[in-house]
Design an enzyme around this catalytic site. Structure first.
Site, short mmCIF file in Angstrom:
data_model
loop_
_atom_site.label_atom_id
_atom_site.label_comp_id
_atom_site.label_asym_id
_atom_site.label_seq_id
_atom_site.Cartn_x
_atom_site.Cartn_y
_atom_site.Cartn_z
N GLU A 500 5.64 9.31 29.36
CA GLU A 500 6.25 10.75 29.34
C GLU A 500 6.45 11.29 27.56
O GLU A 500 5.26 12.05 27.36
CB GLU A 500 7.40 10.68 29.70
CG GLU A 500 8.16 11.58 30.65
CD GLU A 500 8.95 11.91 31.75
OE1 GLU A 500 9.07 12.79 32.47
OE2 GLU A 500 9.48 10.12 32.46
N ASP A 507 16.43 18.55 28.87
CA ASP A 507 17.19 17.80 27.63
C ASP A 507 17.57 18.35 25.95
O ASP A 507 18.91 18.21 25.26
CB ASP A 507 16.03 16.44 27.66
CG ASP A 507 16.50 15.79 28.50
OD1 ASP A 507 15.07 16.09 29.38
OD2 ASP A 507 16.28 14.79 28.35
N GLU A 774 19.38 6.06 28.39
CA GLU A 774 18.74 7.79 29.08
C GLU A 774 20.08 7.39 30.59
O GLU A 774 20.63 8.70 30.79
CB GLU A 774 17.83 7.30 29.92
CG GLU A 774 17.75 8.31 31.19
CD GLU A 774 15.62 8.15 31.44
OE1 GLU A 774 15.06 6.78 31.28
OE2 GLU A 774 15.66 9.04 31.92
C1 BGC Z 1 13.09 12.53 32.32
C2 BGC Z 1 14.07 13.99 31.92
C3 BGC Z 1 13.78 14.91 32.41
C4 BGC Z 1 13.70 14.80 33.45
C5 BGC Z 1 13.55 15.61 34.70
C6 BGC Z 1 12.46 12.68 33.39
O1 BGC Z 1 11.55 11.32 34.01
O2 BGC Z 1 12.79 11.46 31.02
O3 BGC Z 1 15.07 12.95 30.69
O4 BGC Z 1 14.42 15.06 32.17
O5 BGC Z 1 12.47 13.81 33.82
O6 BGC Z 1 14.42 15.21 35.62
#
Ligand code: BGC
Length: 937
Positions: A500, A507, A774
């Site tokens: 990712e 975030d 997370e």
């Molecule tokens: C990320 C998050 C992001 C989210 C959106 C995820 O896969 O790691 O931090 O904000 O997707 O919902």
């Protein structure tokens, strides 16, 4: 009297002596010299800008300007052509008439190649390339040239589509990592400028570079390779000025040579494979050897073998010239990624790998982002495999399921050097605490020198810290800082380990305020705002990740896309950077106007609209059982819309656009009314009935004042009903403790902060976390690991609580009317079992400190107010306390004015300087500080 200002305190566009500036009106800043005197204020300044160090002000002389302004002062001199170095010198006068002048010749900025036709270099690379699945050998490029004499000056203007590392005569150019950084390469690429004068010699020279796949053609997120292009390319222009003023320019073109070298494959997510037997002899020294490397190609004894070429590397061949992609060659606005400290393993444990081979797991004791330096002595052809993980599983093996498709594996094949071999990958990074090495020769036992972890992140100067009497809270702050370091890597990312590592807007906006406390991110977010503007769709929408990986220009949804508004406003508040607002006002406005098109009856993303509603209160544990929580998405949307409108109105006022300010404020009021109509009952219940519903309604001031106590009561009820636990996700968490504090629930806020059972901030800390997780339940005693599909152990969003530590516990609060801490508030709110807390923050004007200690009969408080600023101090003292500053009664000490005591709170105005307050009262006679007093602070 005259004295000299240290050049370290002088910045141009938030950077020290930047090269490659395109801004025609760079912003200059200096910090006044602090001494023991209180109340230092600048009364005037004069800036002189010259083409020569210490020379006459041939570019600009501001004249003596009567002003307190010492940050964000714009250059208003002659327009500067490409390649101009502008030396600037400032003199300021303080309130006593003392003049302080910066060192002549020490501070400068230098313009870059401002026009496209300044560039004569061509894009070059290798004729080979990888495919959708795998990368290919990294191209090694070089060019030899002769110089009649050592030059007096030389600049390398360089960039790549992909990543590059440049060398001149065998020396690495600069210490930057992952250059040229990440932008939307379809629109722009940044270039870097290096002063390479010292690396050139009379006679034969070699300019060389190796290219990595990086974000350009390597894997970006789970969407696979080649997001922007097929193979990496280099653009380099070396401009050399001789003693006679003659300029020689060496550019990348078809006369360069290219060869395959030891980097067999490289990818930010997958890892790097290096076969030392394929090192190019003599590369990249001044007189490289034309022979090829040893001709054996590595065979990696692994199913994931990355050495796919069965043929030996070719001879050097002519570099391939690529057509000009026609994108913008942009200045680099932020500091680069750099290597910071190294960490040695705390323990090394023997393991057996999944393939039942012997391996060793190194525990670095800290979840970090970077890579490792390998030191090894082994026969030629020995291939070592390095794998990385943030956690170990129950059997003590690496837990890598949460990396998803990111292989995060490096390979090194030894050349058999009897003196030993040392290797650090160039083009990959991992998020890890543990590294496993396998493939060592039989009976070889590694030691702590075998693998040393190297910490990588954007080079952001430290700007603050928070410590207190509770070691668990200190560990939490430590975890927040490491989360910031690992995720502020080129862009603000969500996580650094799995497939990712994207600039997730939600975030970024959740954490930015905390991020600013710890590190100077002014330039970093200035660059990212340009990325945001680049990604904006034709409708005005802002996508969810920036740089956008699909370039759809689609709406990122509430609390995510709103980063477009929240981040620049936060940067403006903390650094007084009006230019950022000016520059991006139109795109911010287009975004907020776009939201109007996604609104029905004042409700953003009303369910009757056909649009996607966003990520909700991501990862909330509010009982909804849904990954996006139980807070209605249109509620989140409408709350953030009202917030955006108010921020936009505030921006318009700052920029003197009063009519727009009025219009957007009025619109905000309409949205607020719609919010109440749809989501709030007369009894003060808010739709969704989640903690986040209440938090948003209260924090964004969306309900009539008389309903606030009812909403607060409902919020408190919910927290208590869960055993004094939070249930908020990414959206509600940053504001939760602030709301409780503002609504007179400071003690409850402290209880949540101190809660050790999950969900809570300290749960992870008690489980040995060294970064922010997370998920509240990333791992629990009861359930083990959460779903590996979404389980990062280095995600900073929940670390947004760090802001509360600085602003409430230590009590450093900016004054929105005087951005950049020109004036601010110092108002500590001790609570829980804390007996001391200390925060310091390097503001644009200098260091702010709030450092308090309590005992049953004293409150001691040391504060520092930087020169050229002032503060309003408020602190809790019983009515019968004696308050001194040093040994002098507080109301008659220098720098303290307007002392007033009311309701157990002492309020006063502080001029700049250091103060040591001490309030004492007879233990048994103390009038307790009324609970309300702390609320009103
Ligand atoms: C990320 C998050 C992001 C989210 C959106 C995820 O896969 O790691 O931090 O904000 O997707 O919902």
């Amino acid at each position: 009297m005259n004295s000299t200002l240290l050049p370290a305190l002088l910045l141009c566009n938030s950077l020290a002596n930047p090269l490659g500036v395109h801004d025609p009106a760079p912003r200059l800043a200096w910090q006044l010299v602090a001494d023991d005197r209180r109340g230092i204020v600048q009364t005037a300044y004069q800036i002189k800008v010259s083409t020569r160090p210490g020379g006459p002000a041939d570019l600009w002389d501001s004249g003596r300007v009567s002003s307190e302004q010492s940050v964000q002062v714009r250059y208003a001199g002659k327009p500067l052509p490409s390649r101009t170095r502008a030396y600037w010198q400032v003199t300021y006068w303080d309130d006593q008439g003392t003049a302080v002048t910066s060192q002549p010749g020490a501070s400068f900025w230098e313009t870059g190649l401002l026009r496209r036709d300044d560039w004569s270099a061509q894009w070059i690379g290798a004729p080979w390339h990888g495919d959708q699945r795998r990368g290919a050998h990294a191209p090694y490029l070089r060019k030899r040239f002769e110089l009649p004499a050592k030059p007096v000056s030389a600049r390398l203007y360089i960039t790549a589509l992909g990543l590059y590392q440049a060398y001149l005569n065998g020396h690495q150019v600069g210490s930057d990592v992952f250059t040229p950084g990440w932008t939307d390469y379809i629109k722009r690429v940044q270039y870097q400028v290096y002063d390479v004068t010292e690396l050139l010699v009379s006679g034969q020279n070699t300019l060389a570079g190796v290219l990595g796949d990086g974000w350009y053609c390597g894997h970006v997120s789970a969407e696979g390779r080649e997001r922007y292009g097929r193979q990496p390319r280099l653009l380099a222009q070396l401009e050399i000025t001789g003693r006679d003023g003659q300029r020689v320019t060496i550019v990348s073109d078809g006369t360069w040579q290219v060869a395959r070298g030891a980097i067999v494959e490289n990818d930010l997510l997958m890892g790097e494979s290096y076969d030392a037997r394929q090192e190019l002899a003599g590369w990249p020294g001044a007189a490289p050897d034309d022979r090829t490397a040893a001709v054996t190609t590595s065979r990696i004894p692994d199913s994931e073998s990355t050495a796919r070429d069965a043929t030996p590397p070719d001879l050097w061949e002519s570099a391939m010239v690529f057509p000009d992609p026609g994108i913008e060659l942009s200045p680099t606005l932020a500091r680069p990624v750099r290597a910071h400290e190294t960490l040695t393993a705390k323990s090394i444990v023997k393991t057996s790998t999944d393939e039942r081979r012997e391996g060793f797991i190194f525990d670095f004791g800290q979840n970090l982002v970077g890579n490792v330096t390998l030191r090894v002595k082994a026969p030629a052809g020995t291939t070592l495999r390095l794998r990385f993980a943030e956690m170990l599983d129950a059997s003590g093996k690496l837990y890598t399921e949460n990396l998803r498709t990111a292989r995060a594996t490096d390979y090194y094949t030894c050349k058999g050097d009897p003196a030993g071999e040392v290797w650090t990958p160039l083009f990959t990074f991992h998020g890890f605490r543990y590294a496993e090495i396998s493939g060592l020769p039989d009976k070889a036992t590694p030691d702590t020198a075998t693998l040393v972890a190297r910490v990588l992140h954007t080079d952001l100067p430290e700007s603050g810290d928070f410590t207190c009497s509770d070691p668990l809270i200190n560990q939490l702050q430590h975890n927040i800082q490491w989360g910031e370091r690992g995720n502020y890597l080129e862009v603000p990312t969500d996580c650094p380990q799995r497939d990712e590592r994207l600039g997730w807007t939600g975030d970024a906006q959740a954490f930015i305020r905390t991020g600013i406390w710890n590190r100077d991110v002014a330039a970093f977010f200035t660059k990212w705002q340009r990325d945001l503007a680049d990604a904006q769709g034709s409708t005005g929408a802002t996508p969810p990740v920036i740089p956008s990986t699909d370039r759809s220009g689609n709406d990122g949804g509430p609390a995510w896309a709103d980063a477009m508004v929240i981040c620049p406003w936060t940067v403006y508040q903390c650094y007084a950077d009006r230019a950022l607002l000016e520059q991006h006002f139109d795109s911010i406005r287009r975004y907020v106007d776009f939201i109007a098109t996604r609104t029905l009856t004042g409700i953003r993303l009303h369910p009757d609209l056909p649009h996607w509603q966003g990520f909700g209160d991501w990862l909330a544990l509010d009982g909804s059982g849904k990954v996006d929580g139980g807070t209605p998405k249109d509620l989140i949307g409408t709350a953030f819309y009202a917030h955006d409108l108010r921020l936009l109105a505030a921006m318009a006022s700052v920029l003197g656009q009063d009519e727009l300010a009025r219009r957007y404020s009025a619109q905000a009021e309409q949205i607020k009314a719609a919010f109440v109509r749809r989501f709030v009952t007369q009894d003060g219940l808010v739709a969704g009935n989640t903690q986040t519903s209440y938090v948003l309604a209260l924090h964004f001031d969306l309900v009539p004042p008389e309903l606030r106590p009812k909403l607060t009561a409902a919020l408190v009820r919910d927290i208590r009903s869960r055993g004094t636990k939070l249930s908020t996700g990414f959206v509600g968490t940053p504001y939760l403790l602030h709301v409780l504090t503002a609504e007179g629930q400071l003690d409850l806020a402290y209880e949540l902060l101190m809660q050790k059972e999950w969900p809570s901030w300290l749960y992870a800390v008690t489980q040995g976390a060294t970064t922010i997780w997370e998920r509240w339940d990333g791992w629990t005693k009861e359930k083990g690991f959460q779903d590996p599909g979404m389980n990062s152990f280095n995600h900073y969003a929940y670390g947004a609580v760090g802001d509360w530590l600085y602003r409430v516990v230590a009590g450093v609060e900016l004054d929105p009317a005087k951005p950049g801490y020109k004036h601010f508030f110092l108002q500590p709110r001790p609570g829980s079992r804390l007996t001391s807390a200390r925060a310091h923050h390097r503001s644009p004007y200098g260091e702010i400190v709030s450092d308090w200690k309590t005992s049953p009969e004293t409150f001691e408080w040391e504060v520092v107010v930087p020169p050229n600023t002032s503060a309003t101090a408020r602190f809790p003292v019983p009515a019968n306390a004696t308050v001194v500053d040093g040994n002098t009664p507080a109301d008659s000490t220098m720098g303290v004015t307007q002392v007033r005591r009311e309701g157990g709170v002492l309020t006063c105005e502080l001029a700049s300087g250091r103060y040591r307050f001490r309030a004492t009262w007879p233990k048994d006679e103390a009038t307790p500080v009324p609970a309300d007093a702390r609320k009103t602070l």
